[in-house]
Design an enzyme around this catalytic site. Sequence first.
Site, PDB file in Angstrom:
ATOM      1  N   ASP A 106      52.706  44.056  40.047  1.00  0.00           N
ATOM      2  CA  ASP A 106      51.508  43.932  41.122  1.00  0.00           C
ATOM      3  C   ASP A 106      51.268  42.223  41.392  1.00  0.00           C
ATOM      4  O   ASP A 106      51.642  41.433  40.371  1.00  0.00           O
ATOM      5  CB  ASP A 106      50.319  44.655  40.428  1.00  0.00           C
ATOM      6  CG  ASP A 106      48.849  44.427  41.544  1.00  0.00           C
ATOM      7  OD1 ASP A 106      49.203  44.779  42.735  1.00  0.00           O
ATOM      8  OD2 ASP A 106      48.026  43.885  40.993  1.00  0.00           O
ATOM      9  N   ASP A 130      48.139  40.775  43.419  1.00  0.00           N
ATOM     10  CA  ASP A 130      46.703  40.340  43.466  1.00  0.00           C
ATOM     11  C   ASP A 130      46.184  40.524  42.080  1.00  0.00           C
ATOM     12  O   ASP A 130      45.822  41.432  41.273  1.00  0.00           O
ATOM     13  CB  ASP A 130      45.699  41.037  44.177  1.00  0.00           C
ATOM     14  CG  ASP A 130      46.239  40.866  45.697  1.00  0.00           C
ATOM     15  OD1 ASP A 130      47.290  39.881  46.030  1.00  0.00           O
ATOM     16  OD2 ASP A 130      45.892  41.597  46.526  1.00  0.00           O
TER      17      ASP A 130
END
Length: 296
Positions: A44, A46
């Site tokens: 991922d 963020d």
Amino acid sequence: MGREAAAPRDLRARSVLAGSASAAAAEVEAALAPTDATAAAFFDVDNTLMQGASIYHLARGLHERDLFTTRQIVSAAWQQTWFRVAGSEDPDHVAQARASALAFIAGHRATELEQIVEDVFDEHMAHRIWPGTRALAQQHLDHGQRVWLVTAAPVEIARVVASRLGLTGALGTVAEQRDGVYTGRLVGEMLHGESKAEAVRELARTEGLDLARCSAYSDSANDLPMLSLVGQPCAINPDRRLRRHARAHGWLVRDYRTGRKLAGTGVKVALVGAAGGATYRVVRDLVRSNQGRDGS
């Protein structure tokens, strides 16, 4: 009752479409041929790889180029933050989150956005990469494994980040284009939750990956569908729900934040804690520095 029953099926169909579109749009660096061809790592972006939210940094870059107003940034930031923190599948919240995401790129040419993202990475993103997470990604590369970014942000952002960090490729939300211009519509849904898992499944199928030998990294419980797919899941800078789940299932946990306390409730905590203090500060500073500039 018919409408109630149709909603989950429709959401599932959109998730599958978003995942398939993202996997199809993935670009692989030919020079990065793996020596361990059946294992890969999925990160991922963020608050896992990068402090704060990448789409907010893009909004800041658009604002600095007079392509986005302060009022638009504040509105979109709120919708994106709520979607990320709450992980809501409520149709109204999903629709609002989609609309705010599309507001960043609708009407712009794809080539224009790509150049802006390149510049914004240098200006606002590069120094926000977590060194610890970057080192984990490099370990996978050093072992001959492919490393993919998987994010709800537009795939154009993800591709630039992956390229700059020397990673294999990226999966992200795919926005529809017509004659090289973004139409303001998505292909399927945002790459979020189950859509991320669908994208990883599709990529594993096309690339011949053994998911039991793969790793995945995220900060958010929203990514449990993706994390649960692989044999080696890891929680990075986790939110409270993911931390509890990781501990209960014996998953690895890595926290590269310093002086952060994940306690308390309410909107302020959601903005500063779960969604990332950097995101809150970007919006706050833009509002302060631009009051009166564009009628906000």
